[in-house]
Scaffold this motif. Structure first.
Motif, PDB file in Angstrom:
ATOM      1  N   GLY A  99       0.822  -1.206   0.000  1.00 23.82           N
ATOM      2  CA  GLY A  99       0.000   0.000   0.000  1.00 23.82           C
ATOM      3  C   GLY A  99       0.855   1.254   0.000  1.00 23.82           C
ATOM      4  N   ARG A 100       1.947   1.219   0.775  1.00 18.10           N
ATOM      5  CA  ARG A 100       2.866   2.366   0.812  1.00 18.10           C
ATOM      6  C   ARG A 100       3.580   2.527  -0.530  1.00 18.10           C
ATOM      7  NH1 ARG A 100       7.887   1.853   2.461  1.00 18.10           N
ATOM      8  NH2 ARG A 100       7.396   0.127   3.879  1.00 18.10           N
ATOM      9  N   LEU A 101       4.001   1.401  -1.123  1.00 19.09           N
ATOM     10  CA  LEU A 101       4.645   1.495  -2.436  1.00 19.09           C
ATOM     11  C   LEU A 101       3.691   2.081  -3.474  1.00 19.09           C
ATOM     12  CD1 LEU A 101       6.666  -1.857  -2.734  1.00 19.09           C
ATOM     13  CD2 LEU A 101       7.450   0.384  -1.965  1.00 19.09           C
ATOM     14  N   TYR A 102       2.416   1.734  -3.350  1.00 15.35           N
ATOM     15  CA  TYR A 102       1.403   2.268  -4.271  1.00 15.35           C
ATOM     16  C   TYR A 102       1.338   3.786  -4.186  1.00 15.35           C
ATOM     17  CZ  TYR A 102      -3.134   2.396  -6.699  1.00 15.35           C
ATOM     18  OH  TYR A 102      -4.152   2.629  -7.594  1.00 15.35           O
ATOM     19  N   ARG A 103       1.467   4.296  -2.957  1.00 17.82           N
ATOM     20  CA  ARG A 103       1.456   5.755  -2.782  1.00 17.82           C
ATOM     21  C   ARG A 103       2.786   6.374  -3.189  1.00 17.82           C
ATOM     22  NH1 ARG A 103       1.452   6.790   2.230  1.00 17.82           N
ATOM     23  NH2 ARG A 103       1.354   4.733   3.198  1.00 17.82           N
ATOM     24  N   ASP A 104       3.873   5.720  -2.838  1.00  7.59           N
ATOM     25  CA  ASP A 104       5.192   6.259  -3.185  1.00  7.59           C
ATOM     26  C   ASP A 104       5.420   6.314  -4.694  1.00  7.59           C
ATOM     27  OD1 ASP A 104       5.953   6.637  -0.544  1.00  7.59           O
ATOM     28  OD2 ASP A 104       7.153   4.805  -0.422  1.00  7.59           O
ATOM     29  N   VAL A 105       5.000   5.273  -5.401  1.00  2.00           N
ATOM     30  CA  VAL A 105       5.300   5.194  -6.822  1.00  2.00           C
ATOM     31  C   VAL A 105       4.576   6.273  -7.614  1.00  2.00           C
ATOM     32  CG1 VAL A 105       3.466   3.628  -7.618  1.00  2.00           C
ATOM     33  CG2 VAL A 105       5.769   3.470  -8.616  1.00  2.00           C
ATOM     34  N   LEU A 106       3.508   6.809  -7.059  1.00  2.00           N
ATOM     35  CA  LEU A 106       2.757   7.866  -7.745  1.00  2.00           C
ATOM     36  C   LEU A 106       3.607   9.107  -7.973  1.00  2.00           C
ATOM     37  CD1 LEU A 106      -0.035   8.728  -8.846  1.00  2.00           C
ATOM     38  CD2 LEU A 106      -0.561   9.590  -6.561  1.00  2.00           C
ATOM     39  N   ALA A 107       4.597   9.330  -7.108  1.00  2.00           N
ATOM     40  CA  ALA A 107       5.440  10.524  -7.246  1.00  2.00           C
ATOM     41  C   ALA A 107       6.183  10.553  -8.570  1.00  2.00           C
ATOM     42  CB  ALA A 107       6.433  10.602  -6.086  1.00  2.00           C
ATOM     43  N   GLY A 108       6.395   9.379  -9.174  1.00  2.00           N
ATOM     44  CA  GLY A 108       7.119   9.332 -10.436  1.00  2.00           C
ATOM     45  C   GLY A 108       6.472  10.131 -11.546  1.00  2.00           C
ATOM     46  N   ILE A 109       5.171  10.337 -11.459  1.00  2.00           N
ATOM     47  CA  ILE A 109       4.455  11.125 -12.472  1.00  2.00           C
ATOM     48  C   ILE A 109       4.945  12.570 -12.497  1.00  2.00           C
ATOM     49  CG2 ILE A 109       2.187  12.064 -13.112  1.00  2.00           C
ATOM     50  CD1 ILE A 109       0.926   9.593 -11.923  1.00  2.00           C
ATOM     51  N   PHE A 110       5.328  13.077 -11.323  1.00  2.00           N
ATOM     52  CA  PHE A 110       5.541  14.510 -11.178  1.00  2.00           C
ATOM     53  C   PHE A 110       6.994  14.950 -11.367  1.00  2.00           C
ATOM     54  CE2 PHE A 110       1.984  13.209  -8.403  1.00  2.00           C
ATOM     55  CZ  PHE A 110       0.958  13.835  -9.100  1.00  2.00           C
ATOM     56  N   HIS A 111       7.929  14.013 -11.340  1.00  2.00           N
ATOM     57  CA  HIS A 111       9.319  14.406 -11.553  1.00  2.00           C
ATOM     58  C   HIS A 111       9.547  14.793 -13.010  1.00  2.00           C
ATOM     59  CE1 HIS A 111      10.115  12.604  -7.680  1.00  2.00           C
ATOM     60  NE2 HIS A 111       9.836  11.396  -8.093  1.00  2.00           N
ATOM     61  N   PRO A 112      10.353  15.817 -13.255  1.00  2.00           N
ATOM     62  CA  PRO A 112      10.755  16.079 -14.639  1.00  2.00           C
ATOM     63  C   PRO A 112      11.637  14.929 -15.162  1.00  2.00           C
ATOM     64  CG  PRO A 112      11.281  17.928 -13.171  1.00  2.00           C
ATOM     65  CD  PRO A 112      10.932  16.778 -12.296  1.00  2.00           C
ATOM     66  N   SER A 113      11.570  14.599 -16.409  1.00  2.00           N
ATOM     67  CA  SER A 113      10.640  15.127 -17.387  1.00  2.00           C
ATOM     68  C   SER A 113       9.310  14.380 -17.282  1.00  2.00           C
ATOM     69  CB  SER A 113      11.193  14.932 -18.796  1.00  2.00           C
ATOM     70  OG  SER A 113      12.343  15.728 -19.004  1.00  2.00           O
ATOM     71  N   ASP A 114       8.211  15.142 -17.337  1.00  2.00           N
ATOM     72  CA  ASP A 114       6.921  14.475 -17.314  1.00  2.00           C
ATOM     73  C   ASP A 114       6.654  13.838 -18.677  1.00  2.00           C
ATOM     74  OD1 ASP A 114       6.002  16.500 -19.038  1.00  2.00           O
ATOM     75  OD2 ASP A 114       5.062  17.626 -17.416  1.00  2.00           O
ATOM     76  N   ALA A 115       5.582  13.076 -18.746  1.00  2.00           N
ATOM     77  CA  ALA A 115       5.317  12.296 -19.959  1.00  2.00           C
ATOM     78  C   ALA A 115       5.163  13.187 -21.189  1.00  2.00           C
ATOM     79  CB  ALA A 115       4.062  11.443 -19.758  1.00  2.00           C
ATOM     80  N   GLU A 116       4.484  14.323 -21.033  1.00  2.00           N
ATOM     81  CA  GLU A 116       4.273  15.221 -22.174  1.00  2.00           C
ATOM     82  C   GLU A 116       5.596  15.782 -22.680  1.00  2.00           C
ATOM     83  OE1 GLU A 116       0.643  14.797 -19.812  1.00  2.00           O
ATOM     84  OE2 GLU A 116       2.679  15.408 -19.278  1.00  2.00           O
ATOM     85  N   SER A 117       6.423  16.259 -21.747  1.00  2.00           N
ATOM     86  CA  SER A 117       7.716  16.824 -22.126  1.00  2.00           C
ATOM     87  C   SER A 117       8.619  15.761 -22.748  1.00  2.00           C
ATOM     88  CB  SER A 117       8.392  17.431 -20.897  1.00  2.00           C
ATOM     89  OG  SER A 117       9.712  17.853 -21.193  1.00  2.00           O
ATOM     90  N   ALA A 118       8.626  14.577 -22.164  1.00  2.00           N
ATOM     91  CA  ALA A 118       9.479  13.510 -22.683  1.00  2.00           C
ATOM     92  C   ALA A 118       9.088  13.123 -24.108  1.00  2.00           C
ATOM     93  CB  ALA A 118       9.407  12.294 -21.767  1.00  2.00           C
ATOM     94  N   HIS A 119       7.788  13.006 -24.347  1.00  2.00           N
ATOM     95  CA  HIS A 119       7.358  12.647 -25.695  1.00  2.00           C
ATOM     96  C   HIS A 119       7.690  13.757 -26.692  1.00  2.00           C
ATOM     97  CE1 HIS A 119       5.246   9.365 -23.713  1.00  2.00           C
ATOM     98  NE2 HIS A 119       5.041   8.848 -24.900  1.00  2.00           N
ATOM     99  N   GLY A 120       7.608  15.002 -26.246  1.00  2.00           N
ATOM    100  CA  GLY A 120       8.016  16.106 -27.106  1.00  2.00           C
ATOM    101  C   GLY A 120       9.493  16.039 -27.457  1.00  2.00           C
ATOM    102  N   THR A 121      10.309  15.710 -26.467  1.00  2.00           N
ATOM    103  CA  THR A 121      11.748  15.586 -26.701  1.00  2.00           C
ATOM    104  C   THR A 121      12.052  14.486 -27.703  1.00  2.00           C
ATOM    105  OG1 THR A 121      12.302  16.402 -24.491  1.00  2.00           O
ATOM    106  CG2 THR A 121      13.960  15.055 -25.596  1.00  2.00           C
ATOM    107  N   VAL A 122      11.412  13.334 -27.525  1.00  2.00           N
ATOM    108  CA  VAL A 122      11.670  12.200 -28.418  1.00  2.00           C
ATOM    109  C   VAL A 122      11.126  12.489 -29.813  1.00  2.00           C
ATOM    110  CG1 VAL A 122      11.216   9.750 -28.808  1.00  2.00           C
ATOM    111  CG2 VAL A 122      11.725  10.580 -26.494  1.00  2.00           C
ATOM    112  N   ALA A 123       9.955  13.090 -29.900  1.00  2.00           N
ATOM    113  CA  ALA A 123       9.389  13.416 -31.210  1.00  2.00           C
ATOM    114  C   ALA A 123      10.278  14.387 -31.975  1.00  2.00           C
ATOM    115  CB  ALA A 123       7.986  14.000 -31.041  1.00  2.00           C
ATOM    116  N   ASN A 124      10.805  15.380 -31.295  1.00  2.00           N
ATOM    117  CA  ASN A 124      11.696  16.343 -31.964  1.00  2.00           C
ATOM    118  C   ASN A 124      12.965  15.672 -32.465  1.00  2.00           C
ATOM    119  OD1 ASN A 124      10.007  18.535 -31.633  1.00  2.00           O
ATOM    120  ND2 ASN A 124      10.965  19.206 -29.727  1.00  2.00           N
TER     121      ASN A 124
END
Length: 387
Positions: free
Chosen positions: A354-379
Motif C-alpha cells: 500500500g505504501r509502495l502504491y502511494r510512493d510510486v505515484l510521485a514518479g508522475i511529477f518528476h521532470p521530465s513528465d510524460a508530455e515533455s518527454a514525448h516532445g523531446t523524443v518526437a523532436n
C-alpha cells in the motif's frame, strides 16, 4: 551482488531501513536515522573521487546501489538521490575536462550535503526558464528571490543548488546557476510537506528571499531556452538516470512481494492450494516480471555510457527522458499488478505494498513528465514542428 553493494547496503541494514520506512511514513517525518547511517558510512560520497575523500564509484555502480536502497526505503533513496545528483553532475563535468564544480566534490567529500533547488510551481520550461529572480551584486555574486518546490533533504542540506533569471545585467536575460549556504540565511523553509507518498523526503517549499551565492559559487550564466552547455547535459543525465534507479527498485520490491503473496495466500475455490497455482494470478505475476526485467539492463547500459563518455549526439536527451519514463511507468504497472495479486490487505495503511502504491505515484511529477518527454523524443526523430 558486488562487494561494495554488500558493504554499503547489507541485508541487515536494508531490513532496518525497511522497518523504519513505515514509521517515517506514518509519522510524516524525515529519515533521520537512515540519513545518519548512510552519511557515517560514506554513502553520500559515492560519486566523489577518492582524492577528494569519496568512494570513487561510477554512475553505473551508484545507480545499482540506489535500486537496492529504494527496494527497502523508497523515500530515503529518493531524498538521497538529490545530493547524489549534484555530486554526479560535478563528476560528469570533471570527466569531460570541466572543473567548474570541483569545489562541490571537495565540499561533499568533507561532509557537506547538497540539495536540489531548481523546481518551481508552474514552470514547465524546467531548466530552460525560471520564475525566480537572480539579482546581481557588484562583486559578481547573486541574490535569489523566488519560491522553489519539492526541495528534498530540507532538514539536512547545507548547500542548495539553485537557479534564477537575471534580467538586470547588460547581457540579460541569463539563467544563473549558483550554490547558497544554509548558514548564509536569506531563505525560509515552509513546513508544508504533507503528501500521500514519499513522505520521509520532507521535500518542503523553500522561499528564497535574498539567499546569496558568492561569486565563486556562481557556476553558469546561460541564455534561456535549450542550451548545449555541458551543465545542462550533466543535470539531465544524473537526474533522470538516478531517478530511474529509484523507481526500478520500487518495481523490483513490488514483484518480490507479489511472488511471496501468491505463495502465501490460499484459495478455497482451488482446494486450499496457493494462488501461485491460479492461472490468472500466474499471468499477472508473469506480466509484471516481463515489464520489470527490461529495466535494469537498460539502466546499466545508459549509466555506463555516461561513465565512458559515449557519444549519442542528438539522441542523448531522448535516451535519458525515455529511461525515466519507462522506469516510472513500469514501476506503477508492476505495483498495480502486485496489489491485484496480493488482495485487500494492501488497502490498509500499514501494508508495505500500500505504501509502495502511494510512493510510486510521485514518479508522475518528476521532470521530465510524460508530455515533455514525448516532445523531446518526437523532436529528435521527426524534427521540430513546422511553423
Amino acid at each position: 551482488m558486488s562487494d561494495v553493494e554488500q558493504e554499503l547496503l547489507s541485508d541487515e541494514r536494508l531490513e532496518r531501513f525497511r522497518s523504519r520506512a513505515a514509521e517515517y511514513d506514518a509519522e510524516n517525518r524525515f529519515f533521520t536515522e537512515d540519513f545518519a547511517e548512510l552519511a557515517d558510512d560514506g554513502y553520500l560520497k559515492a560519486l566523489v573521487p577518492v582524492e577528494f575523500g569519496g568512494l570513487g564509484l561510477t554512475l553505473e555502480q551508484t545507480a545499482r546501489l540506489q535500486v537496492r536502497l529504494a527496494g527497502a526505503a523508497p523515500a530515503t533513496a529518493l531524498a538521497v538521490n538529490m545530493h547524489l545528483v549534484w555530486t554526479g553532475v560535478a563528476k560528469t563535468l570533471r570527466d569531460r575536462g570541466d572543473d567548474s564544480l570541483e569545489f562541490l566534490l571537495r565540499e561533499a567529500g568533507a561532509g557537506e550535503v547538497f540539495a536540489f533547488g531548481l523546481s518551481e510551481a508552474g514552470n514547465d520550461l524546467v531548466l530552460f526558464g525560471s520564475t525566480t529572480e537572480a539579482r546581481p551584486e557588484a562583486d559578481g555574486s547573486y541574490r535569489y528571490f523566488g519560491t522553489k518546490i519539492f526541495t528534498s533533504l530540507s532538514p539536512a542540506w547545507t548547500r542548495l543548488g539553485t537557479m534564477g533569471l537575471d534580467t538586470a545585467s547588460a547581457d540579460a536575460p541569463k539563467i544563473v546557476y549558483g550554490f547558497v549556504e544554509r548558514t548564509g540565511g536569506g531563505f525560509e523553509i515552509r513546513e508544508d510537506w504533507d503528501t500521500i507518498g514519499m513522505r520521509a523526503t520532507q521535500s518542503s517549499t523553500t522561499v528564497l528571499d535574498g539567499a546569496l551565492a558568492r561569486a565563486d559559487r556562481v557556476v553558469r550564466r546561460l541564455d534561456p531556452g535549450p542550451n548545449p552547455d555541458p551543465l545542462v547535459f550533466a543535470i539531465f543525465a544524473n537526474f533522470e538516470l538516478l531517478l530511474a534507479a529509484v523507481y526500478t527498485g520500487i518495481g523490483a520490491r513490488a514483484l518480490e512481494l507479489a511472488v511471496a503473496s501468491a505463495h502465501r495466500r490460499k484459495s478455497l475455490k482451488n482446494d486450499g492450494r496457493s494462488y501461485a497455482n491460479d492461472p490468472d494470478i500466474r499471468w499477472r505475476v508473469a506480466s509484471a516480471a516481463i515489464d520489470q526485467d527490461a529495466l535494469l539492463p537498460q539502466l546499466n547500459a545508459i549509466t555506463r555510457d555516461v561513465d565512458t563518455l559515449a557519444d549519442h549526439g542528438a539522441q542523448w536527451f531522448p535516451k535519458l527522458v525515455g529511461m525515466k519514463i519507462r522506469a516510472t511507468e513500469t514501476a506503477r504497472r508492476v505495483v498495480d499488478q502486485a496489489i491485484r495479486v496480493s488482495g485487500g490487505s494492501t488497502f490498509f495503511a500499514g501494508s508495505e505494498l500500500g505504501r509502495l502504491y502511494r510512493d510510486v505515484l510521485a514518479g508522475i511529477f518528476h521532470p521530465s513528465d510524460a508530455e515533455s518527454a514525448h516532445g523531446t523524443v518526437a523532436n529528435a526523430w521527426l524534427g521540430p514542428i513546422e511553423e
